[in-house]
Design a protein around this motif. Structure first.
Motif, PDB file in Angstrom:
ATOM      1  N   PRO A  28     -69.673 -25.746 -41.978  1.00 58.35           N
ATOM      2  CA  PRO A  28     -68.298 -25.270 -42.141  1.00 58.35           C
ATOM      3  C   PRO A  28     -67.339 -26.084 -41.285  1.00 58.35           C
ATOM      4  N   ALA A  29     -66.087 -26.129 -41.728  1.00 61.55           N
ATOM      5  CA  ALA A  29     -65.067 -26.907 -41.019  1.00 61.55           C
ATOM      6  C   ALA A  29     -64.920 -26.444 -39.573  1.00 61.55           C
ATOM      7  N   THR A  30     -65.140 -25.164 -39.330  1.00 62.87           N
ATOM      8  CA  THR A  30     -65.000 -24.675 -37.972  1.00 62.87           C
ATOM      9  C   THR A  30     -66.044 -25.298 -37.052  1.00 62.87           C
ATOM     10  N   ALA A  31     -67.221 -25.656 -37.595  1.00 64.30           N
ATOM     11  CA  ALA A  31     -68.264 -26.266 -36.777  1.00 64.30           C
ATOM     12  C   ALA A  31     -68.019 -27.758 -36.607  1.00 64.30           C
ATOM     13  N   GLN A  32     -67.530 -28.425 -37.657  1.00 65.73           N
ATOM     14  CA  GLN A  32     -67.310 -29.861 -37.605  1.00 65.73           C
ATOM     15  C   GLN A  32     -65.925 -30.234 -37.105  1.00 65.73           C
ATOM     16  N   ALA A  33     -64.958 -29.343 -37.262  1.00 64.88           N
ATOM     17  CA  ALA A  33     -63.566 -29.595 -36.892  1.00 64.88           C
ATOM     18  C   ALA A  33     -63.045 -30.894 -37.489  1.00 64.88           C
ATOM     19  N   PRO A  34     -63.068 -31.013 -38.840  1.00 60.49           N
ATOM     20  CA  PRO A  34     -62.561 -32.229 -39.471  1.00 60.49           C
ATOM     21  C   PRO A  34     -61.064 -32.371 -39.263  1.00 60.49           C
ATOM     22  N   ALA A  35     -60.602 -33.578 -39.409  1.00 58.18           N
ATOM     23  CA  ALA A  35     -59.216 -33.896 -39.098  1.00 58.18           C
ATOM     24  C   ALA A  35     -58.211 -33.233 -40.044  1.00 58.18           C
ATOM     25  N   LEU A  36     -58.454 -33.282 -41.344  1.00 53.89           N
ATOM     26  CA  LEU A  36     -57.482 -32.808 -42.331  1.00 53.89           C
ATOM     27  C   LEU A  36     -56.103 -33.376 -42.022  1.00 53.89           C
ATOM     28  N   ALA A  37     -56.081 -34.668 -41.730  1.00 53.50           N
ATOM     29  CA  ALA A  37     -54.866 -35.350 -41.281  1.00 53.50           C
ATOM     30  C   ALA A  37     -53.717 -35.230 -42.278  1.00 53.50           C
ATOM     31  N   MET A  38     -54.021 -35.184 -43.563  1.00 51.52           N
ATOM     32  CA  MET A  38     -52.944 -35.073 -44.550  1.00 51.52           C
ATOM     33  C   MET A  38     -52.139 -33.804 -44.309  1.00 51.52           C
ATOM     34  N   LEU A  39     -52.805 -32.697 -44.008  1.00 50.97           N
ATOM     35  CA  LEU A  39     -52.093 -31.444 -43.747  1.00 50.97           C
ATOM     36  C   LEU A  39     -51.310 -31.526 -42.444  1.00 50.97           C
ATOM     37  N   ASP A  40     -51.874 -32.214 -41.451  1.00 51.03           N
ATOM     38  CA  ASP A  40     -51.187 -32.379 -40.166  1.00 51.03           C
ATOM     39  C   ASP A  40     -49.879 -33.150 -40.308  1.00 51.03           C
ATOM     40  N   ASN A  41     -49.780 -33.992 -41.338  1.00 48.04           N
ATOM     41  CA  ASN A  41     -48.594 -34.831 -41.517  1.00 48.04           C
ATOM     42  C   ASN A  41     -47.542 -34.229 -42.438  1.00 48.04           C
ATOM     43  N   LEU A  42     -47.746 -32.995 -42.897  1.00 53.32           N
ATOM     44  CA  LEU A  42     -46.724 -32.338 -43.713  1.00 53.32           C
ATOM     45  C   LEU A  42     -45.596 -31.845 -42.815  1.00 53.32           C
ATOM     46  N   ASP A  43     -44.394 -31.783 -43.378  1.00 47.41           N
ATOM     47  CA  ASP A  43     -43.247 -31.254 -42.632  1.00 47.41           C
ATOM     48  C   ASP A  43     -43.442 -29.769 -42.369  1.00 47.41           C
ATOM     49  N   ARG A  44     -43.123 -29.336 -41.187  1.00 44.37           N
ATOM     50  CA  ARG A  44     -43.212 -27.925 -40.811  1.00 44.37           C
ATOM     51  C   ARG A  44     -41.961 -27.201 -41.282  1.00 44.37           C
ATOM     52  N   GLY A  45     -42.126 -25.912 -41.533  1.00 42.07           N
ATOM     53  CA  GLY A  45     -40.979 -25.109 -41.940  1.00 42.07           C
ATOM     54  C   GLY A  45     -41.315 -24.179 -43.077  1.00 42.07           C
ATOM     55  N   GLN A  46     -40.275 -23.647 -43.710  1.00 42.05           N
ATOM     56  CA  GLN A  46     -40.458 -22.741 -44.837  1.00 42.05           C
ATOM     57  C   GLN A  46     -40.681 -23.551 -46.102  1.00 42.05           C
ATOM     58  N   TRP A  47     -41.677 -23.150 -46.869  1.00 43.31           N
ATOM     59  CA  TRP A  47     -42.005 -23.800 -48.124  1.00 43.31           C
ATOM     60  C   TRP A  47     -41.936 -22.779 -49.246  1.00 43.31           C
ATOM     61  N   GLU A  48     -41.570 -23.243 -50.425  1.00 43.16           N
ATOM     62  CA  GLU A  48     -41.554 -22.386 -51.599  1.00 43.16           C
ATOM     63  C   GLU A  48     -42.670 -22.826 -52.537  1.00 43.16           C
ATOM     64  N   LEU A  49     -43.486 -21.862 -52.973  1.00 45.83           N
ATOM     65  CA  LEU A  49     -44.544 -22.116 -53.946  1.00 45.83           C
ATOM     66  C   LEU A  49     -44.020 -21.725 -55.317  1.00 45.83           C
ATOM     67  N   ARG A  50     -43.983 -22.661 -56.215  1.00 47.67           N
ATOM     68  CA  ARG A  50     -43.563 -22.405 -57.599  1.00 47.67           C
ATOM     69  C   ARG A  50     -44.794 -22.481 -58.487  1.00 47.67           C
ATOM     70  N   TYR A  51     -45.190 -21.337 -59.029  1.00 43.46           N
ATOM     71  CA  TYR A  51     -46.395 -21.248 -59.835  1.00 43.46           C
ATOM     72  C   TYR A  51     -46.157 -21.793 -61.234  1.00 43.46           C
ATOM     73  N   ARG A  52     -47.113 -22.512 -61.740  1.00 43.14           N
ATOM     74  CA  ARG A  52     -46.995 -23.133 -63.066  1.00 43.14           C
ATOM     75  C   ARG A  52     -47.073 -22.114 -64.203  1.00 43.14           C
ATOM     76  N   ASP A  53     -47.665 -20.940 -63.946  1.00 42.26           N
ATOM     77  CA  ASP A  53     -47.818 -19.947 -65.017  1.00 42.26           C
ATOM     78  C   ASP A  53     -46.594 -19.047 -65.181  1.00 42.26           C
ATOM     79  N   GLY A  54     -45.534 -19.305 -64.421  1.00 41.62           N
ATOM     80  CA  GLY A  54     -44.303 -18.553 -64.590  1.00 41.62           C
ATOM     81  C   GLY A  54     -44.153 -17.343 -63.691  1.00 41.62           C
ATOM     82  N   ARG A  55     -45.174 -16.987 -62.922  1.00 44.81           N
ATOM     83  CA  ARG A  55     -45.014 -15.839 -62.013  1.00 44.81           C
ATOM     84  C   ARG A  55     -43.966 -16.178 -60.962  1.00 44.81           C
ATOM     85  N   PRO A  56     -43.374 -15.186 -60.329  1.00 46.20           N
ATOM     86  CA  PRO A  56     -42.306 -15.433 -59.352  1.00 46.20           C
ATOM     87  C   PRO A  56     -42.770 -16.343 -58.213  1.00 46.20           C
ATOM     88  N   SER A  57     -41.847 -17.150 -57.731  1.00 49.75           N
ATOM     89  CA  SER A  57     -42.166 -18.049 -56.627  1.00 49.75           C
ATOM     90  C   SER A  57     -42.390 -17.228 -55.352  1.00 49.75           C
TER      91      SER A  57
END
Length: 140
Positions: A28-57
C-alpha cells in the motif's frame, strides 16, 4: 537455482512463486510512501468538479492534491496502492475498511485543470463517474 527454490516451484507452481516475489512491489502507498508528484504540483485552493453525466457540480478544497483520490471516501484513512505515478497521470486503488473501496485515475492538463475517472463502492452503493476538476479560487 537452489534446491529449496526448485522444491518451492514444484510445490507451489510458478505462478504462486511469481506472485510471492511481486508482493513487496504491491505494498500500500502508506507503506511505500510514493511521491505522487503530479498531485503535489497542482494549484491549491477550491476546485469545482463537473460531472460528465450531468449531475450537479461539487466543490472541494484541495490542500495536498490527494483529496482528489478519494472523492467518495473523503477524509477516510484508507489503504492505498499506487498503480501509476507519472508526471501527467496517477492511478490509485484504495480500500477503506468497513466502507468500501475505489480506483481513481487523475490526468493533469494544467496545474489547475485535471480529468478524473473513478469507480468503486462507498458504503453499500456502487459509484462510477468521470469529471473535470478545475481550480476556481481560494478555499473558504
Amino acid at each position: 537455482m537452489t534446491a529449496n527454490l526448485r522444491t518451492a516451484i514444484g510445490f507451489l507452481g510458478k505462478a504462486a512463486v511469481a506472485a510471492t516475489l511481486a508482493v513487496p512491489f504491491m505494498m500500500p502507498a502508506t507503506a511505500q510512501a510514493p511521491a505522487l508528484a503530479m498531485l503535489d504540483n497542482l494549484d491549491r485552493g477550491q476546485w469545482e468538479l463537473r460531472y460528465r453525466d450531468g449531475r450537479p457540480s461539487e466543490k472541494i478544497c484541495v490542500r495536498t492534491g490527494r483529496e482528489l483520490i478519494q472523492i467518495r471516501h473523503p477524509g477516510r484513512a484508507c489503504n492505498r496502492t499506487v498503480i501509476e505515478d507519472s508526471a501527467q497521470e496517477v492511478t490509485v486503488q484504495y480500500s477503506c475498511r468497513g466502507d468500501g473501496y475505489g480506483r481513481t485515475s487523475i490526468r493533469r492538463e494544467t496545474r489547475s485543470l485535471v480529468q478524473i475517472e473513478a469507480q468503486g463502492i462507498a458504503g453499500t452503493k456502487q459509484f462510477e463517474f468521470t469529471a473535470e476538476a478545475r481550480r476556481t479560487g481560494n478555499c473558504r
